[in-house]
Design an enzyme around this catalytic site. Sequence first.
Site, PDB file in Angstrom:
ATOM      1  N   LEU A  21       0.813  -1.218   0.000  1.00 25.70           N
ATOM      2  CA  LEU A  21       0.000   0.000   0.000  1.00 25.70           C
ATOM      3  C   LEU A  21       0.844   1.264   0.000  1.00 25.70           C
ATOM      4  O   LEU A  21       0.400   2.317  -0.470  1.00 25.70           O
ATOM      5  CB  LEU A  21      -0.934   0.013   1.214  1.00 25.70           C
ATOM      6  N   GLY A  22       2.038   1.187   0.549  1.00 29.01           N
ATOM      7  CA  GLY A  22       2.872   2.383   0.602  1.00 29.01           C
ATOM      8  C   GLY A  22       4.059   2.176   1.509  1.00 29.01           C
ATOM      9  O   GLY A  22       4.257   1.102   2.085  1.00 29.01           O
ATOM     10  N   GLY A  24       6.601   4.582   4.366  1.00 30.20           N
ATOM     11  CA  GLY A  24       6.846   5.850   5.042  1.00 30.20           C
ATOM     12  C   GLY A  24       8.033   5.742   5.972  1.00 30.20           C
ATOM     13  O   GLY A  24       8.800   4.777   5.929  1.00 30.20           O
ATOM     14  N   GLY A  25       8.162   6.743   6.841  1.00 30.06           N
ATOM     15  CA  GLY A  25       9.291   6.788   7.741  1.00 30.06           C
ATOM     16  C   GLY A  25       9.326   5.636   8.719  1.00 30.06           C
ATOM     17  O   GLY A  25      10.398   5.214   9.159  1.00 30.06           O
ATOM     18  N   MET A  26       8.140   5.116   9.083  1.00 33.39           N
ATOM     19  CA  MET A  26       8.101   4.036  10.057  1.00 33.39           C
ATOM     20  C   MET A  26       8.271   2.666   9.419  1.00 33.39           C
ATOM     21  O   MET A  26       8.659   1.708  10.078  1.00 33.39           O
ATOM     22  CB  MET A  26       6.765   4.078  10.801  1.00 33.39           C
ATOM     23  N   GLY A  27       7.962   2.528   8.145  1.00 31.10           N
ATOM     24  CA  GLY A  27       8.095   1.226   7.499  1.00 31.10           C
ATOM     25  C   GLY A  27       7.129   1.070   6.342  1.00 31.10           C
ATOM     26  O   GLY A  27       6.466   2.019   5.915  1.00 31.10           O
ATOM     27  N   LYS A  43       1.193  -2.602   8.882  1.00 32.54           N
ATOM     28  CA  LYS A  43       2.431  -1.809   8.825  1.00 32.54           C
ATOM     29  C   LYS A  43       3.560  -2.593   9.478  1.00 32.54           C
ATOM     30  O   LYS A  43       3.463  -2.965  10.650  1.00 32.54           O
ATOM     31  CB  LYS A  43       2.260  -0.467   9.525  1.00 32.54           C
ATOM     32  N   ASP A 138       0.451  13.982  14.840  1.00 29.45           N
ATOM     33  CA  ASP A 138       1.018  13.897  13.494  1.00 29.45           C
ATOM     34  C   ASP A 138      -0.084  14.070  12.449  1.00 29.45           C
ATOM     35  O   ASP A 138      -0.194  13.282  11.509  1.00 29.45           O
ATOM     36  CB  ASP A 138       1.734  12.554  13.296  1.00 29.45           C
TER      37      ASP A 138
END
Length: 517
Positions: A21-22, A24-27, A43, A138
Amino acid sequence: MEMLDGSDPVAVGGYPLLARLGEGGMGRVYLSRTVSGRPLALKMVRAEFGRELGFEERFAREIRNSDRVRSPWTVSVVDYSPVGQRPQWLATEYVAAPSLAEWVQRYGPLPERSVLALAVELSAALGAVHAAGLAHRDVKPSNVLLSRRGPLLIDFGIARAAEDSRHTRTGGVIGSPGYLSPEQASAGGSGGPGDVFSSAAVLVYAATGTGPFSRSGEEVSAAVLLYRIVHEEPTLDGVPAALASLLRSCLTKDPQQRPTASTVGALLEGLGGRTGDWLQLLPEALETDLAAREAQAHALISAPVCPPSPASVSGEAAHGPDSDGGTAVGPFATGVPRWRSSGRAAWAIAGAIAAALLATAGTLALQHREADDATGGKPSQSPNVASLPTSWTGTWVGTGPGTPSADGVTQARTNDFAVTLTLHPARRGELAGKQVSEVTEVGTGRELGCTEALELREVRKTSMVFEAVTSHPTDQSAVASCPKGNIYVVTMTGRDTLSLDDEGAQSAGAPSALTRR
């Protein structure tokens, strides 16, 4: 949504991965599903976070905190990695919708009426978060989903888990620099007023295509954006006149001078905004986009999934779902007729129906997890056949509180909620017993319960998955409808106690546990 490649595991924590799905900074975030067919966004946390001292404790704590927020504007936490497991992961309900960031980048700013509707829903979402004594910390365009059921805030609580460690990296800060509050940009701390600031910045972006501290077409460093947030006034060119004054008050530097989320909501109502208007104000292109995403997700979730080999699975088997869109402690599912409802309740009902369809189509994931544990250490009759352990047979009873304070429209008002579950020896695919619910409606005294014949669908380590293959009113003279196909995931928590995992169908007010009679 992207297809998986060789760098992606086949499953994480026992959940099959279907698409990417995508990232980001976290994973990385993946599309997955539960054994009953409920879609998940899973995630997988980057390994570097797991190696940092204290991150695991913060990660688990913030997930528990996020699960305290129950509202139509947030997605529910379904499961997460047990302490000590690597990689760490988090599974939430999946909503097939673009983020505000995706939408604006592809189609440009939202129409004025849609911006007002978004503002109302976003203020209500923050009001629910703050009423729970928490803050999101956030709020940014990529964390706002433009779903059919309404705008949703995602990644709640997770950002804070990484906050301390992010500050140690090359001057970095948590969140997207263009949407941080001044106090968060300068000192790292942020609460409810910071959420109000960030949400106003997000609304400026929705209306104009750029944040209040950015310039159209420019590329600036995070340091420049942070300086502007702390020292310069926001740019509101292009913001609808009706909203400009309110958003400016939310973007003031002093957090004590900003209105609260509830105050913002009241002021927006004075401008003609109302919660619930979102669906009627969806741009036509968004309707088309949502339909395409929903069809794509349905095709992936409905496709048969081969059981993952041990070598292809990241993490151990899941330790059990924590929530299913609305209840902190999962009520024991029964055959109470479903009532029309909205928000998260409607999503739960839709998920139950989808799960039933998937189950009858034979597409339950991870069907080979029975192993020796499910049969008391004895080998099953064949690699693909498992039986209900003898320790499960017998009669189990329990009583729940019902829903006496329900509105009687979207949900029935009921008194005590009694359930009797009778189980007998059976192999997978065979009838394993029946479940009888007795539920009395407040005022009328009508019996609303259902009696269901249960088929054993899945044998797992300490839990069983049943499907209601027949269902009829417990009171044969009742006119209520009892749909078949409900999926129940039941866990043995003690020698003489059973509980329901919050994964399959469920009814509010039902017992959370049954005891052997």
